[in-house]
Scaffold this active site. Structure first.
Site, PDB file in Angstrom:
ATOM      1  N   GLU A   1       0.866  -1.173   0.000  1.00 47.74           N
ATOM      2  CA  GLU A   1       0.000   0.000   0.000  1.00 47.74           C
ATOM      3  C   GLU A   1       0.905   1.227   0.000  1.00 47.74           C
ATOM      4  O   GLU A   1       1.802   1.331   0.851  1.00 47.74           O
ATOM      5  CB  GLU A   1      -0.898   0.013   1.249  1.00 47.74           C
ATOM      6  CG  GLU A   1      -1.811   1.221   1.194  1.00 47.74           C
ATOM      7  CD  GLU A   1      -2.800   1.327   2.348  1.00 47.74           C
ATOM      8  OE1 GLU A   1      -2.743   0.488   3.264  1.00 47.74           O
ATOM      9  OE2 GLU A   1      -3.610   2.272   2.308  1.00 47.74           O
TER      10      GLU A   1
ATOM     11  N   ARG B   1       5.766 -12.750   9.468  1.00 46.72           N
ATOM     12  CA  ARG B   1       6.432 -11.518   9.064  1.00 46.72           C
ATOM     13  C   ARG B   1       7.801 -11.432   9.714  1.00 46.72           C
ATOM     14  O   ARG B   1       8.064 -12.061  10.736  1.00 46.72           O
ATOM     15  CB  ARG B   1       5.581 -10.304   9.392  1.00 46.72           C
ATOM     16  CG  ARG B   1       5.317 -10.091  10.863  1.00 46.72           C
ATOM     17  CD  ARG B   1       4.158  -9.138  11.100  1.00 46.72           C
ATOM     18  NE  ARG B   1       4.420  -7.799  10.621  1.00 46.72           N
ATOM     19  CZ  ARG B   1       3.716  -7.188   9.661  1.00 46.72           C
ATOM     20  NH1 ARG B   1       2.712  -7.799   9.076  1.00 46.72           N
ATOM     21  NH2 ARG B   1       3.998  -5.963   9.298  1.00 46.72           N
TER      22      ARG B   1
ATOM     23  N   LYS C   1       4.859   0.437   9.331  1.00 45.37           N
ATOM     24  CA  LYS C   1       4.821   1.754   8.694  1.00 45.37           C
ATOM     25  C   LYS C   1       4.277   2.821   9.640  1.00 45.37           C
ATOM     26  O   LYS C   1       4.777   3.937   9.655  1.00 45.37           O
ATOM     27  CB  LYS C   1       3.976   1.688   7.430  1.00 45.37           C
ATOM     28  CG  LYS C   1       4.784   1.207   6.236  1.00 45.37           C
ATOM     29  CD  LYS C   1       4.000   1.313   4.954  1.00 45.37           C
ATOM     30  CE  LYS C   1       3.108   0.125   4.790  1.00 45.37           C
ATOM     31  NZ  LYS C   1       2.542  -0.016   3.449  1.00 45.37           N
TER      32      LYS C   1
END
Ligand code: ATP
Ligand code: MG
Length: 564
Positions: free
Chosen positions: A37, A263, A273
């Site tokens: 994104e 992850r 982020k």
């Protein structure tokens, strides 16, 4: 991670793909995608996903798309899109003509939603966000059906069209999937598919006031692009039934397999982020590309190589359970790569003047010095030598303790590439008593670095010629956080920021060959570490070097691999 005979990586994801190839599920195709994104810069965790998706596509002769997952306009921007494109390319991957934007699918996604309504699989709900949450239930309590769940198809179509047309306030209605309010899996309790949100989109402008939710947009984007294996991180495991449900209800012939992996978490930093945006926003760092940041842009500016990052990502492999990888391991791969390729040069970080009393004033000579001890292909350069040099303050002690082997009054040491010198006197600042100049004599018979009479010295020190060297700024970086897990108990991770993560030295001197170094060039300053010419602030007049890493490999030490 295990290695096959062919030494290609194998792991549970590749095993699933192998099985699909065996059963011909996707007619032999392998198509993956990396779907960031554009609401921030990519970090090392994303690099893991990039390497995995592009790596799998390459290994199986398939293709990997780069897709901007830009369906939630708040926080998305063109700057982020550009940074993502640069960073994936810098990492060494090529998506050819397959750069896609989920926002390009908005009309198609809308039509899919209409189809779901027509099938009786979706409805427009008038509950508020709070009410929806309340009705949803919990892990231990079932949910309750919305009173609007049984609106007629016609009414739903009509309301949804009005939602799109901008006839309602933000939040007045949502479109929800009609699945099962008592499902064990909370994700399946009539999840929201579309919401009204009057936010300017960096690509579609004000064309839309309704935006699809991730769960709706993602599976359909994958299907539109005919992805076969949709690899994502573990937090989406509970969303997989919804991914499949949507594609099944729409009877789409392209039905990718979602596969989740753990992850990447790294010690001494944060990989999210939202947190990185906070660091940038609060000015805790100079920007997304601050060399202390775990971003690709920051690591690149610091001097990490794409090869080292790719190597790290491959070697750590993929797993099904979360863990924290030691930052020292990443640093190990960076050192391993730079050790191979970085030219060796001389630079002095904290200079102290050294005068060679018996070397003629005005005279100079050059030492032909190879750039790399094991790699003659890197060539050599000439290092000028003269009567006045600079050497490292910490390489001198007036009253040395037993274990100090470097320069001290009466002691002889070797100058790197050159002569043996012996300290004969010092000059002190009359006010502070600090040694400001060291006087030595040199032995003209020792140009090779060795004495014909076979006498030995205990140390070799680095130096530059005072008149020939170039002034430089050097930025010494340390870890951004002073604790291994800044996300630990406390909610405010910023209080673990390492106040000593940056030390700027402005009086450094480097050998003259570095005057022509270009931004991004990487070197080993002998005895000091690896350094990279800063991409932003370095100028030919005043070179600026970032310290990539010191020479000490703490990972080799931890894992007992230290070569000594
Ligand atoms: P963050 O949690 O840092 O905000 P995100 O998951 O929201 O990241 P996206 O832009 O959605 O960021 O991520 C793009 C892809 O990268 C996704 O497939 C995501 O699963 C993957 N990814 C993100 N963070 C990591 C990580 N730490 N390790 C491995 N893959 C990751
Ligand atoms: Mg995300």
């Amino acid at each position: 991670m295990t290695q096959t005979n062919s030494s290609l990586p194998t792991d549970f994801i590749r095993e699933i793909i192998d099985e699909h190839l065996r059963t011909n599920r996707y007619r032999g195709r392998v198509a993956t995608r990396f779907p960031p994104e554009p609401n921030g810069y990519l970090h090392i965790g994303h690099a893991k996903s990039v390497c995995l998706n592009f790596g799998i596509a390459a290994q199986y002769g398939g293709a990997c798309n780069l897709r901007m997952d830009d369906t939630d306009p708040s926080g998305e921007s063109l700057e982020y899109v550009e940074s993502i494109i640069n960073d994936v390319r810098w990492l060494g991957f090529d998506w050819e003509d397959r750069l896609f934007y989920a926002s390009d699918y908005f009309e198609q996604l809308y039509q899919f939603a209409v189809q779901l309504i027509k099938n009786g699989n979706a409805y427009v709900c008038s509950l508020s966000a709070d009410e929806i949450r309340e009705y949803r239930g919990t892990l231990t309590e079932p949910g309750k059906e919305s009173p609007y769940r049984n609106r007629s198809i016609e009414e739903n179509l009509d309301l949804f069209e009005q939602m799109r047309a901008g006839e309602f306030e933000d939040g007045a209605y949502v479109l929800r999937a009609k699945i099962d309010m008592v499902s064990q899996n909370i994700t399946m309790r009539d999840p929201v598919l579309y919401r009204i949100k009057r936010t300017h989109h960096y690509r579609t402008g004000n064309q839309w006031c309704i935006y699809p939710m991730y769960d709706f947009a993602h599976c359909l984007s994958d299907s539109i692009e005919r992805i076969t294996h949709s690899i994502c991180t573990l937090e989406f495991e509970n969303n997989r039934p919804l991914y499949d449900w949507i594609l099944d209800q729409l009877k789409l012939d392209s039905h990718p397999q979602q596969i989740e992996f753990a992850r990447l978490n790294l010690s001494y930093t944060v990989l999210s982020k939202r947190r990185l945006i906070e660091l940038v926003g609060k000015g805790s760092v100079t920007g997304w590309d601050d060399p202390r940041m775990p971003t690709i842009a920051g690591m690149g500016r610091r001097g990490y190589t794409p090869e080292a990052i790719r190597n790290f990502c491959t070697k750590i492999g993929v797993a099904k359970n979360d863990s924290i990888i030691d930052m020292a391991l990443l640093e190990h791969y960076v050192r391993e790569d730079l050790n191979e390729r970085a030219p060796r040069v001389l630079g002095v970080l904290r200079p102290l003047r050294l005068v060679i009393d018996n070397y003629p004033e005005g005279q100079a000579e050059e030492f032909d010095s190879p750039y790399h001890p094991q790699n003659p292909e890197l060539g050599s350069r000439k290092v000028p030598f003269s009567r006045t040099l600079y050497f490292e303050q910490e390489d001198f002690m007036e009253n040395p303790p037993k274990k100090f082997f470097r320069l001290a009054p009466g002691r002889e040491v070797r100058l790197r590439y050159g002569y043996l010198i012996k300290c004969v006197s010092v000059v002190k600042d009359p006010n502070t008593g600090e040694v400001v100049e060291v006087h030595c004599t040199y032995d003209p018979e020792t140009r090779s670095g060795f004495a014909p009479d076979g006498r030995k010295v205990d140390a070799t020190i680095h130096w530059v010629s005072a008149d020939h060297s170039v002034p430089a700024e050097v930025r010494l970086y340390d870890r951004l956080f002073k604790v291994a897990n800044p996300m630990g108990e406390e909610s405010d991770f910023t209080k673990y920021l390492n106040p000593k993560s940056l030390e700027t030295l402005v009086t450094c001197r480097v050998e003259p060959s570095l005057a022509t170094a270009k931004p991004g060039d990487r070197f080993q300053f002998e005895r000091l570490g690896y350094f990279c010419v800063d991409l932003k602030d370095s100028t030919p007049q005043k070179p600026v070097f970032n310290r990539v890493l010191t020479l000490r490999d703490s990972w080799a030490k931890i894992s007992g691999q230290e070569k000594k």
